[in-house]
Write an enzyme that holds these catalytic residues in place. Structure first.
Site, short mmCIF file in Angstrom:
data_model
loop_
_atom_site.label_atom_id
_atom_site.label_comp_id
_atom_site.label_asym_id
_atom_site.label_seq_id
_atom_site.Cartn_x
_atom_site.Cartn_y
_atom_site.Cartn_z
NE ARG A 91 4.19 -21.86 -7.03
CZ ARG A 91 4.25 -20.82 -7.84
NH1 ARG A 91 4.83 -19.71 -7.44
NH2 ARG A 91 3.75 -20.88 -9.04
N PRO A 92 5.94 -27.83 -4.75
CG PRO A 92 4.89 -29.84 -4.25
CD PRO A 92 4.74 -28.35 -4.09
CE LYS B 296 4.68 -14.05 -14.75
NZ LYS B 296 5.01 -15.39 -14.23
CG ASN B 297 2.14 -17.46 -16.10
OD1 ASN B 297 3.27 -17.03 -15.83
ND2 ASN B 297 1.20 -17.54 -15.19
CG ASP C 113 -1.58 -16.35 -11.38
OD1 ASP C 113 -1.21 -16.71 -10.25
OD2 ASP C 113 -1.01 -16.71 -12.44
CB CYS D 125 6.00 -16.44 -6.20
SG CYS D 125 5.76 -15.03 -7.27
CG LEU E 57 2.42 -33.88 -9.37
CD1 LEU E 57 1.22 -32.94 -9.38
CD2 LEU E 57 1.95 -35.34 -9.33
NE ARG F 132 9.23 -13.13 -10.80
CZ ARG F 132 8.52 -14.07 -10.17
NH1 ARG F 132 8.27 -13.96 -8.90
NH2 ARG F 132 8.08 -15.11 -10.82
C1 UD1 Z 1 1.50 -21.72 -12.81
C2 UD1 Z 1 1.61 -20.25 -13.12
C3 UD1 Z 1 1.23 -19.42 -11.90
C4 UD1 Z 1 -0.15 -19.84 -11.40
C5 UD1 Z 1 -0.25 -21.34 -11.21
C6 UD1 Z 1 -1.65 -21.81 -10.88
C7 UD1 Z 1 3.42 -20.23 -14.74
C8 UD1 Z 1 4.81 -19.87 -15.06
N1 UD1 Z 1 3.00 -19.98 -13.50
O1 UD1 Z 1 2.41 -22.01 -11.77
O2 UD1 Z 1 1.22 -18.06 -12.27
O3 UD1 Z 1 -0.41 -19.20 -10.17
O4 UD1 Z 1 0.16 -22.03 -12.41
O5 UD1 Z 1 -2.54 -21.43 -11.90
O6 UD1 Z 1 2.68 -20.69 -15.59
N2 UD1 Z 1 1.95 -29.03 -7.36
C9 UD1 Z 1 2.38 -30.21 -6.79
N3 UD1 Z 1 3.38 -30.91 -7.41
C10 UD1 Z 1 3.95 -30.49 -8.57
C11 UD1 Z 1 3.50 -29.30 -9.15
C12 UD1 Z 1 2.51 -28.60 -8.53
O7 UD1 Z 1 1.88 -30.60 -5.75
O8 UD1 Z 1 4.84 -31.18 -9.07
C13 UD1 Z 1 0.89 -28.24 -6.70
C14 UD1 Z 1 1.36 -26.86 -6.27
O9 UD1 Z 1 1.97 -26.89 -5.01
C15 UD1 Z 1 0.06 -26.09 -6.28
C16 UD1 Z 1 -0.74 -26.74 -7.41
O10 UD1 Z 1 -0.11 -27.97 -7.67
O11 UD1 Z 1 -0.63 -26.30 -5.07
C17 UD1 Z 1 -0.77 -25.95 -8.70
O12 UD1 Z 1 0.55 -25.56 -9.04
P1 UD1 Z 1 1.02 -25.42 -10.55
O13 UD1 Z 1 -0.16 -25.39 -11.46
O14 UD1 Z 1 2.09 -26.40 -10.82
O15 UD1 Z 1 1.67 -23.98 -10.53
P2 UD1 Z 1 2.82 -23.51 -11.47
O16 UD1 Z 1 2.76 -24.29 -12.73
O17 UD1 Z 1 4.09 -23.44 -10.71
#
Ligand code: UD1
Length: 417
Positions: A122-123, A22-23, A305, A117, A126, A397
């Site tokens: 989860r901002p 999925k990811n 995950d 989720c 970045l 999902r």
């Molecule tokens: C992806 C995966 C999800 C997995 C996660 C961590 C997909 C669709 N989903 O989610 O299944 O659990 O990676 O391996 O691929 N963060 C910031 N600012 C940002 C983005 C992220 O602070 O702009 C923080 C988040 O709050 C979190 C950390 O970075 O604490 C990691 O998040 P991120 O790797 O971005 O998760 P996703 O890509 O949403």
């Protein structure tokens, strides 16, 4: 709303085929926006998140043609709109992945801030900062990200947190930028690598794939390609843990061990015997699993995950373990539900102290997020009597045909409409 009813106690035995990831599929579908040619994808999983993504891409104007063999042809020759609306984005956070490609190819995008989720704030700061560093003008208004640029410019971008979709969004955007973009502290997750391979097949120039420094030299345009989505390492891990918990013996086909080192290591520590072939993994477990402590961190460390599934195993394991979550601040929502099944878990900050019990008891529990829901299925497989899991739309999902695959392995599981 559908529920799953599970009678615990059956040992899992047999073979199943693992689906596409999925990811990996979610960003790669969005990569179809980067070219006017046809992008053909194979090994696409049949999941709610994938159909949500295809609905969104169709709304934007991508031609989507699915076949009955897990393949899809995507063509984004003429888009209807450059807006990803709230109604379509709110159920799936990964919708943010249309932002980079739309902006790179069309110079404009409006994307609703995502939902998804409920596992922490989860901002997406970045993603936004990275695109701004590449010259985009971005403002947020009425819950929408409005982004504009004449042409993105290559830039050196350091991300102070490792972000998977952030890396993917910026890597896709950089493929069509003017000049060289360097992504530092990039995510090394195998799904990022799978996306990079697809982009390279489309004509992108990317170096450092799989490392934490990815260098992208922008090109004028990308072309069509055919790409097979990698196997789902989290689905693989989930069935392996299920087999270990039920003291079973399973063979998972169409998957690769080299994306799962940290998980396989922990399963061996728990007492599982694991045999690896080029495209399959077999696990057999004799006796009760031993408790194993885990701490989540970006790849190649132990994946967040898989945290909930290992917590489920530790609940019935021999001994005491610590499960530490370092990626998301609110990812222990399964704990309360596991306690309803008789688990002994204490939470202190971002660590759960789990004391293994001999037996869990079936009960009615509620699925809260995708992986938490999977962990409840695993707990139910070993609980005495029947467990009913409500709100399983979370599971749909991310797990293709979960009740069929578990039934094929001998579990007593049925979907109640
Ligand atoms: C992806 C995966 C999800 C997995 C996660 C961590 C997909 C669709 N989903 O989610 O299944 O659990 O990676 O391996 O691929 N963060 C910031 N600012 C940002 C983005 C992220 O602070 O702009 C923080 C988040 O709050 C979190 C950390 O970075 O604490 C990691 O998040 P991120 O790797 O971005 O998760 P996703 O890509 O949403």
């Amino acid at each position: 709303m559908d529920k799953l009813a599970i009678q615990g106690g059956a040992r899992l035995q047999g073979e199943i085929r693992i689906s596409g990831a999925k990811n990996a599929a979610l960003p790669i579908l969005c990569a179809g926006l980067l070219t006017a040619d046809t992008l053909r994808l194979e090994n696409l999983p049949k999941l709610k998140d994938i159909s949500t993504s295809l609905t969104l891409l169709g709304h934007i104007g991508m031609q989507v043609s699915l076949d009955d063999k897990n393949g899809v042809d995507l063509q984004a020759a003429h888009l209807h709109t450059l807006e990803a609306p709230y109604d379509l984005v709110k159920t799936m956070r990964a919708s943010i992945l249309v932002l980079g490609p739309m902006l790179a190819r069309y110079g404009e995008a409006r994307v609703s801030l995502p939902g998804g989720c409920a596992i922490g704030s989860r901002p997406v700061d970045l993603h936004i900062k990275g695109l701004q560093a590449m010259g985009a003008e971005i403002h947020i208004e009425h819950g929408y990200i409005h982004a504009k640029v004449t042409r993105l410019q290559g830039a050196r971008i350091f991300m102070d947190t490792v972000t998977v979709t952030g890396t993917e969004n910026l890597m896709m955007a950089a493929t069509l930028a003017n000049g060289i973009t360097v992504l530092e502290n990039a995510a090394r997750e195998p799904e990022v690598t799978d996306l990079a391979h697809c982009l390279i097949a489309m004509g992108a120039q990317i170096e450092g794939v799989g490392s934490d420094t990815i260098t992208i030299t922008g090109v004028e345009s990308l072309h069509g390609a055919t790409h097979a989505i990698m196997a789902d390492r989290i689905e693989t891990g989930t069935y392996l843990v299920a087999a270990a918990m039920t003291q079973g013996r399973v063979k998972l086909l169409g998957t690769r061990a080299d994306t799962l080192d940290a998980v396989l290591e922990k399963l061996r520590e728990a007492g599982a015997q694991i045999d690896v072939e080029a495209d399959s993994i077999s696990l057999s477990m004799q006796g009760r699993p031993r408790a194993v402590s885990v701490k989540t961190a970006p790849y190649p460390a132990f994946p967040t995950d898989m945290q909930a599934q290992f917590m489920a195993m530790n609940c019935i394991a021999d001994g005491v373990s610590r499960v530490t979550e370092t990626i998301f601040e609110n990812r222990f929502m399964h704990v309360q539900e596991m306690q309803r099944l008789g688990a002994s878990i204490e939470i202190e900050g971002n660590t759960a102290l789990v004391r293994g019990v001999e037996q869990l008891d079936g009960a009615v529990v509620m699925a809260t997020d995708l992986r938490a829901s999977a962990s409840l299925v695993l707990a139910a497989l070993v609980a005495e009597g029947e467990t009913v899991i409500e709100r399983i739309y979370h599971i749909d999902r991310g797990y293709e045909c979960i009740e069929e695959k578990f039934s094929q392995l001998g579990a007593r599981i049925r979907r109640v409409h």
